[in-house]
Design an enzyme around this catalytic site. Sequence first.
Site, short mmCIF file in Angstrom:
data_model
loop_
_atom_site.label_atom_id
_atom_site.label_comp_id
_atom_site.label_asym_id
_atom_site.label_seq_id
_atom_site.Cartn_x
_atom_site.Cartn_y
_atom_site.Cartn_z
N GLU A 21 0.52 7.01 -5.02
CA GLU A 21 1.35 6.56 -3.89
C GLU A 21 2.80 6.82 -4.22
O GLU A 21 3.27 6.51 -5.31
CB GLU A 21 1.20 5.05 -3.63
N GLU B 106 2.01 0.65 9.41
CA GLU B 106 1.01 -0.42 9.53
C GLU B 106 1.62 -1.58 10.30
O GLU B 106 2.19 -2.50 9.71
CB GLU B 106 0.55 -0.85 8.13
N LYS C 59 0.85 -5.27 9.29
CA LYS C 59 0.92 -5.66 7.87
C LYS C 59 1.92 -6.79 7.70
O LYS C 59 3.03 -6.74 8.24
CB LYS C 59 1.32 -4.46 7.02
N GLU D 93 7.62 -3.18 4.94
CA GLU D 93 6.19 -3.10 4.63
C GLU D 93 5.40 -2.42 5.75
O GLU D 93 4.36 -1.83 5.52
CB GLU D 93 5.62 -4.50 4.39
#
Length: 370
Positions: free
Chosen positions: A188, A242, A245, A251
């Site tokens: 990642e 996302e 999330k 985030e």
Amino acid sequence: MIGITNSDLLPFSQFQSNVDTWLRNSILPYYPAARITCITVGAEVTESPGNASALVVPAMHNVLVALKKVGLHKKIKVSSTHSLGVLSRSFPPSAGAFNSSHAFFLKPMLEFLAENQSPFMIDIYPYYAYRDSPNNVSLDYALFESSSEVIDPNTGLLYTNMFDAQIDAIYFALMALNFRTIKVMVTETGWPSKGSSKEKAATPDNAQTYNTNLIRHVINNSGTPAKLGEELDIYIFSLFNENRKPGIESERNWGLFYPDQTSVYNLDFSGKGVLEMPANKNSTSFNGTTWCIASSNASQLDLQNAIDWACGSGNVDCSAIQPSQPCFEPDTLVSHASYAFNSYYQQNGATDVACSFGGTGVKSRQGSKL
């Protein structure tokens, strides 16, 4: 790459039959049509609550046994992903060291990786290094844009970006434990395009800059200062934002695309560093020191002739500005010509001559907008 969740570590470590059933149901029906190359057993277990770490290596062994039963153990590698928190020290890179509190599971895991020629998987985020310590880490250094160098006092190696320094810290930590054959894989890395009010560096421009420079760095096979020419396997986080999330704003905003499948910003995955289209498509941004763009004073005929030459005799790959391709919009001669001009310019040494195009090309400095 297929991941086994931390919640599955207990049953996978206890019973071989659980792993055999999982492999039969979740891997074999899709292989080799899906090009599965790795199975990651757990994710960042040192960051997770509970005592999951002790379950990782037993589960890895059971996965390997299951793969051997079906003859796939040489085609699908088994490993586990880690955060940079697995290190107790990462600067200077030559002083990289694993956290001693993880030694009870790290040593047997590293022995497993070395024996089976599996990679050490690490999640690396220069963004966090800059966000959490802006007085010690410059934004340019985190974005691969630094014109200065950071010198490792122990080795004399020169670092121009945080990414290389963090990878080499892992390599030096491995060498300190006498594991010299294990390769590092970055499972990642990326940069958020939006953040909270305190996350000023989380912008689409910075995200595009980081990932563009990352791709160019990897494709050039330049390696790192400690591992020159070493090929790197990199996974960009992430494909989609996302939107559900939890946590702070950043985030939810690491993706290349929004949940509705429209792009946050576009990337040139060829690594050639050519023209990049921003998400709003109302302007064309350039990342680099100097670029060659089309003159706004050039006639339509001259621009078309110049495009035809660049995409023909000039050997520029102009597929990206064809209909439905990433850089087709905005559909104007000036935009398409700028793409073709800059591609030719960069491929031919970024010299003044390479940006003439009969007077229709002009050089532009970093950050210029058309």
